[in-house]
Design a protein around this motif. Structure first.
Motif, mmCIF file in Angstrom:
data_model
loop_
_atom_site.group_PDB
_atom_site.id
_atom_site.type_symbol
_atom_site.label_atom_id
_atom_site.label_comp_id
_atom_site.label_asym_id
_atom_site.label_seq_id
_atom_site.Cartn_x
_atom_site.Cartn_y
_atom_site.Cartn_z
ATOM 1 N N UNK A 128 28.134 -72.534 93.896
ATOM 2 C CA UNK A 128 26.956 -71.672 93.956
ATOM 3 C C UNK A 128 27.304 -70.356 94.620
ATOM 4 N N UNK A 129 26.866 -69.262 94.019
ATOM 5 C CA UNK A 129 27.143 -67.960 94.647
ATOM 6 C C UNK A 129 26.359 -67.818 95.941
ATOM 7 N N UNK A 130 26.880 -66.973 96.824
ATOM 8 C CA UNK A 130 26.153 -66.667 98.051
ATOM 9 C C UNK A 130 24.824 -66.037 97.692
ATOM 10 N N UNK A 131 23.875 -66.122 98.606
ATOM 11 C CA UNK A 131 22.571 -65.516 98.342
ATOM 12 C C UNK A 131 22.751 -64.024 98.056
ATOM 13 N N UNK A 132 21.827 -63.486 97.309
ATOM 14 C CA UNK A 132 21.916 -62.073 96.949
ATOM 15 C C UNK A 132 22.435 -61.864 95.540
ATOM 16 N N UNK A 133 22.968 -62.918 94.905
ATOM 17 C CA UNK A 133 23.434 -62.799 93.521
ATOM 18 C C UNK A 133 22.375 -63.365 92.592
ATOM 19 N N UNK A 134 21.882 -62.534 91.704
ATOM 20 C CA UNK A 134 20.947 -62.999 90.692
ATOM 21 C C UNK A 134 21.561 -62.704 89.327
ATOM 22 N N UNK A 135 21.217 -63.554 88.365
ATOM 23 C CA UNK A 135 21.737 -63.332 87.023
ATOM 24 C C UNK A 135 23.140 -63.866 86.867
ATOM 25 N N UNK A 136 24.075 -62.997 86.542
ATOM 26 C CA UNK A 136 25.446 -63.396 86.247
ATOM 27 C C UNK A 136 26.166 -63.895 87.507
ATOM 28 N N UNK A 137 26.919 -64.960 87.361
ATOM 29 C CA UNK A 137 27.703 -65.519 88.475
ATOM 30 C C UNK A 137 28.756 -64.490 88.885
ATOM 31 N N UNK A 138 29.022 -64.334 90.181
ATOM 32 C CA UNK A 138 29.989 -63.314 90.625
ATOM 33 C C UNK A 138 31.393 -63.498 90.043
ATOM 34 N N UNK A 139 31.806 -64.727 89.773
ATOM 35 C CA UNK A 139 33.134 -64.940 89.167
ATOM 36 C C UNK A 139 33.100 -64.494 87.711
ATOM 37 N N UNK A 140 31.980 -64.697 87.034
ATOM 38 C CA UNK A 140 31.847 -64.205 85.662
ATOM 39 C C UNK A 140 31.947 -62.678 85.640
ATOM 40 N N UNK A 141 31.376 -62.026 86.649
ATOM 41 C CA UNK A 141 31.492 -60.563 86.744
ATOM 42 C C UNK A 141 32.954 -60.143 86.882
ATOM 43 N N UNK A 142 33.711 -60.865 87.694
ATOM 44 C CA UNK A 142 35.138 -60.554 87.862
ATOM 45 C C UNK A 142 35.868 -60.726 86.535
ATOM 46 N N UNK A 143 35.556 -61.786 85.798
ATOM 47 C CA UNK A 143 36.210 -62.025 84.510
ATOM 48 C C UNK A 143 35.926 -60.876 83.541
ATOM 49 N N UNK A 198 32.289 -62.515 76.209
ATOM 50 C CA UNK A 198 31.086 -62.896 76.938
ATOM 51 C C UNK A 198 31.459 -64.001 77.911
ATOM 52 N N UNK A 199 30.625 -64.170 78.928
ATOM 53 C CA UNK A 199 30.887 -65.176 79.957
ATOM 54 C C UNK A 199 29.770 -66.209 79.987
ATOM 55 N N UNK A 200 30.130 -67.362 80.528
ATOM 56 C CA UNK A 200 29.169 -68.449 80.731
ATOM 57 C C UNK A 200 29.471 -69.112 82.064
ATOM 58 N N UNK A 201 28.471 -69.754 82.639
ATOM 59 C CA UNK A 201 28.625 -70.544 83.849
ATOM 60 C C UNK A 201 27.869 -71.843 83.641
ATOM 61 N N UNK A 202 28.495 -72.960 83.976
ATOM 62 C CA UNK A 202 27.805 -74.241 83.855
ATOM 63 C C UNK A 202 28.775 -75.390 83.938
ATOM 64 N N UNK A 203 28.281 -76.588 83.644
ATOM 65 C CA UNK A 203 29.139 -77.770 83.703
ATOM 66 C C UNK A 203 30.289 -77.669 82.705
ATOM 67 N N UNK A 204 31.403 -78.257 83.055
ATOM 68 C CA UNK A 204 32.528 -78.341 82.128
ATOM 69 C C UNK A 204 32.116 -79.227 80.957
ATOM 70 N N UNK A 205 32.071 -78.650 79.764
ATOM 71 C CA UNK A 205 31.611 -79.399 78.589
ATOM 72 C C UNK A 205 32.449 -80.633 78.308
#
Length: 152
Positions: A23-38, A54-61
């Protein structure tokens, strides 16, 4: 760069562990901070929007599918690892360059420790076959590239 390069759809995956660890630290809304780095890594190697992505965040399929088959429908999602993934339509040379950029941008050492994440991560590369009808969603990356090349 030669427009005739062989291109494929690839997914680069950063495994982040269990949901409470990812989980990202508080203050991050929308895109996950690691997705932003990618995304920033892609834009840095070829310029903004030059490699469709494009990026995605979620469980490993793959892990979720196995757990469901092995343990049934009542698998607790909080026990399944999550990941950030980056899907791209790129040449092999671009994927090689992107892999190096991502490792640098996430500060990942050979043991898998990421300075950006603050712990160990797993990194992976998945080829996506457009011949498989279940992957038709990824065709939009190819279309984006062809639209871009046509407008150059």
């Amino acid at each position: 760069m030669d427009d005739d390069d062989e291109r494929s759809v690839w997914q680069i995956v950063v495994g982040l562990g269990l949901p409470e660890e990812a989980s990202p630290d508080s203050g991050h809304e929308g895109i996950h901070p690691i997705a932003e780095v990618l995304e920033e890594s892609v834009h840095r190697i070829r310029g903004v929007n030059r490699i469709p992505c494009y990026t995605e965040f979620g469980p490993s399929n793959e892990i979720a599918a196995f757990a469901q088959r092995a343990f049934g429908e009542d698998v607790d999602p909080s026990t399944l690892p999550v990941e950030c993934s980056l899907s791209v339509y790129a040449s092999d040379a671009e994927v090689d360059e992107l892999a190096q950029a991502i490792v640098g941008d996430l500060g990942v050492d050979r043991s898998g420790y990421s300075r950006e994440v603050g712990r160990h991560v797993s990194l992976g590369l998945r080829p996506i076959s457009l011949q498989d009808p279940s992957n038709s969603f990824y065709q939009h990356l190819v279309d984006q590239y062809q639209d871009q090349v046509g407008s150059d």
